[in-house]
Design a protein around this motif. Structure first.
Motif, PDB file in Angstrom:
ATOM      1  N   ASP A 113      -4.208   8.065 -33.409  1.00 20.89           N
ATOM      2  CA  ASP A 113      -3.337   7.221 -32.623  1.00 20.89           C
ATOM      3  C   ASP A 113      -2.246   8.518 -33.414  1.00 20.89           C
ATOM      4  N   VAL A 114      -1.816   9.165 -32.086  1.00 21.71           N
ATOM      5  CA  VAL A 114      -0.694  10.568 -32.226  1.00 21.71           C
ATOM      6  C   VAL A 114       0.647   9.845 -32.200  1.00 21.71           C
ATOM      7  N   HIS A 115       0.489  10.543 -33.215  1.00 22.61           N
ATOM      8  CA  HIS A 115       2.390   9.859 -33.608  1.00 22.61           C
ATOM      9  C   HIS A 115       3.911  11.660 -33.606  1.00 22.61           C
ATOM     10  N   SER A 116       3.219  12.533 -33.459  1.00 15.13           N
ATOM     11  CA  SER A 116       4.094  13.476 -32.991  1.00 15.13           C
ATOM     12  C   SER A 116       4.096  13.723 -31.527  1.00 15.13           C
ATOM     13  N   ASN A 117       5.687  13.975 -30.668  1.00 18.13           N
ATOM     14  CA  ASN A 117       5.603  14.007 -29.396  1.00 18.13           C
ATOM     15  C   ASN A 117       5.979  15.209 -28.869  1.00 18.13           C
ATOM     16  N   LYS A 118       5.533  16.078 -29.245  1.00 15.40           N
ATOM     17  CA  LYS A 118       4.916  17.767 -29.578  1.00 15.40           C
ATOM     18  C   LYS A 118       4.044  17.531 -29.002  1.00 15.40           C
ATOM     19  N   LEU A 119       3.568  18.183 -27.361  1.00 16.17           N
ATOM     20  CA  LEU A 119       3.009  18.460 -26.685  1.00 16.17           C
ATOM     21  C   LEU A 119       2.120  19.942 -26.713  1.00 16.17           C
ATOM     22  N   VAL A 141      -4.660   7.449 -28.814  1.00 19.41           N
ATOM     23  CA  VAL A 141      -3.750   6.643 -28.661  1.00 19.41           C
ATOM     24  C   VAL A 141      -2.658   6.753 -28.762  1.00 19.41           C
ATOM     25  N   SER A 142      -1.055   6.507 -28.334  1.00 18.64           N
ATOM     26  CA  SER A 142      -0.190   7.476 -28.901  1.00 18.64           C
ATOM     27  C   SER A 142       0.997   6.125 -27.784  1.00 18.64           C
ATOM     28  N   LYS A 143       2.448   6.386 -28.272  1.00 16.74           N
ATOM     29  CA  LYS A 143       3.167   5.367 -28.519  1.00 16.74           C
ATOM     30  C   LYS A 143       3.781   6.310 -27.404  1.00 16.74           C
ATOM     31  N   TYR A 144       3.496   7.764 -27.304  1.00 20.02           N
ATOM     32  CA  TYR A 144       3.963   8.597 -26.107  1.00 20.02           C
ATOM     33  C   TYR A 144       3.000   9.123 -25.407  1.00 20.02           C
ATOM     34  N   ILE A 147       2.092  12.427 -23.334  1.00 20.48           N
ATOM     35  CA  ILE A 147       0.908  13.139 -24.948  1.00 20.48           C
ATOM     36  C   ILE A 147      -0.863  12.205 -24.303  1.00 20.48           C
ATOM     37  N   LEU A 148      -0.328  11.430 -23.880  1.00 23.39           N
ATOM     38  CA  LEU A 148      -1.153  10.099 -23.383  1.00 23.39           C
ATOM     39  C   LEU A 148      -1.912  11.197 -22.039  1.00 23.39           C
ATOM     40  N   GLU A 149      -0.806  11.475 -21.363  1.00 24.01           N
ATOM     41  CA  GLU A 149      -1.368  12.042 -19.707  1.00 24.01           C
ATOM     42  C   GLU A 149      -1.195  13.999 -20.203  1.00 24.01           C
ATOM     43  N   TRP A 158     -12.292  11.178 -22.056  1.00 25.64           N
ATOM     44  CA  TRP A 158     -12.294  10.791 -23.511  1.00 25.64           C
ATOM     45  C   TRP A 158     -11.906   9.435 -23.041  1.00 25.64           C
ATOM     46  N   LYS A 159     -12.074   8.509 -23.871  1.00 30.02           N
ATOM     47  CA  LYS A 159     -11.785   6.807 -24.349  1.00 30.02           C
ATOM     48  C   LYS A 159     -10.369   6.954 -24.487  1.00 30.02           C
ATOM     49  N   TYR A 160      -9.000   6.202 -23.957  1.00 31.79           N
ATOM     50  CA  TYR A 160      -8.145   6.657 -24.005  1.00 31.79           C
ATOM     51  C   TYR A 160      -6.672   5.128 -23.914  1.00 31.79           C
ATOM     52  N   GLY A 161      -6.733   4.690 -25.062  1.00 30.85           N
ATOM     53  CA  GLY A 161      -5.690   3.700 -25.353  1.00 30.85           C
ATOM     54  C   GLY A 161      -4.737   3.349 -24.263  1.00 30.85           C
ATOM     55  N   ALA A 162      -4.062   2.392 -23.849  1.00 33.10           N
ATOM     56  CA  ALA A 162      -2.299   2.372 -23.674  1.00 33.10           C
ATOM     57  C   ALA A 162      -1.437   2.753 -23.796  1.00 33.10           C
TER      58      ALA A 162
END
Length: 169
Positions: A113-119, A141-144, A147-149, A158-162
């Motif tokens: 779960d990536v909590h940083s919004n730094k690319l 996964v990430s709320k950002y 970052i996921l894009e 790779w596998k991703y969450g929304a």
């Protein structure tokens, strides 16, 4: 059904620590371990949830302002279980590097779960994952959304969450 050990077993041990992962693996080695990731100012990917270190380590600094040399000396259990009188304070629980976790637990499955919004964290995580041969053991996964894009553009297989944005759509 797949079970996820949230924040490496937050509550039983200080979240995002090696000791918490050991506990998760002891309970059931098939559970996927969810870990929160942040980036230090010297470019290290570490297991940590918050932007600021205060809640966990009692140091009022942002994690992005601290290098790993300073971070590794902080107490990851400083504020753990206040109602019990801080039973693990001073017990040498540390904020670990992602690469250390992969080295110590090569057979585990993970939710990162990536909590940083730094690319720049994307390339750092890609390097750690691939250097550790963990591509098939992770879900990102990430709320950002951005970052996921960026991850998806670099590693579409790779596998991703929304992201939160995708869920709202």
């Amino acid at each position: 059904m797949e079970v996820i050990c949230y924040a490496c077993g937050k509550g039983e041990f200080p979240e995002n620590t090696i000791e918490a992962i050991v506990h998760c693996q002891h309970i059931n080695p098939d559970w996927r371990i969810e870990m929160d990731l942040q980036l230090t100012n010297d470019g290290e990917v570490v297991l940590f949830h918050d932007d600021n270190l205060l809640r966990i380590s009692n140091v009022d600094k942002n994690i992005s302002e601290v290098g790993y040399a300073e971070l590794k000396n902080m107490d990851a259990a400083y504020n753990f279980k206040e109602e019990l009188g801080f039973p693990l304070r001073g017990a040498n629980l540390k904020i670990p590097l992602l690469k250390t976790v992969f080295r110590q637990f090569p057979n585990a499955n993970y939710v990162l779960d990536v909590h940083s919004n730094k690319l720049e964290i994307v390339d750092k995580i890609v390097t750690v994952v691939e250097d550790s041969f963990m591509e098939r053991k992770i879900v990102l996964v990430s709320k950002y959304h951005r970052i996921l894009e960026k991850f998806k553009s670099k590693r579409p297989y790779w596998k991703y969450g929304a992201s939160s944005k995708q869920v709202k759509w």
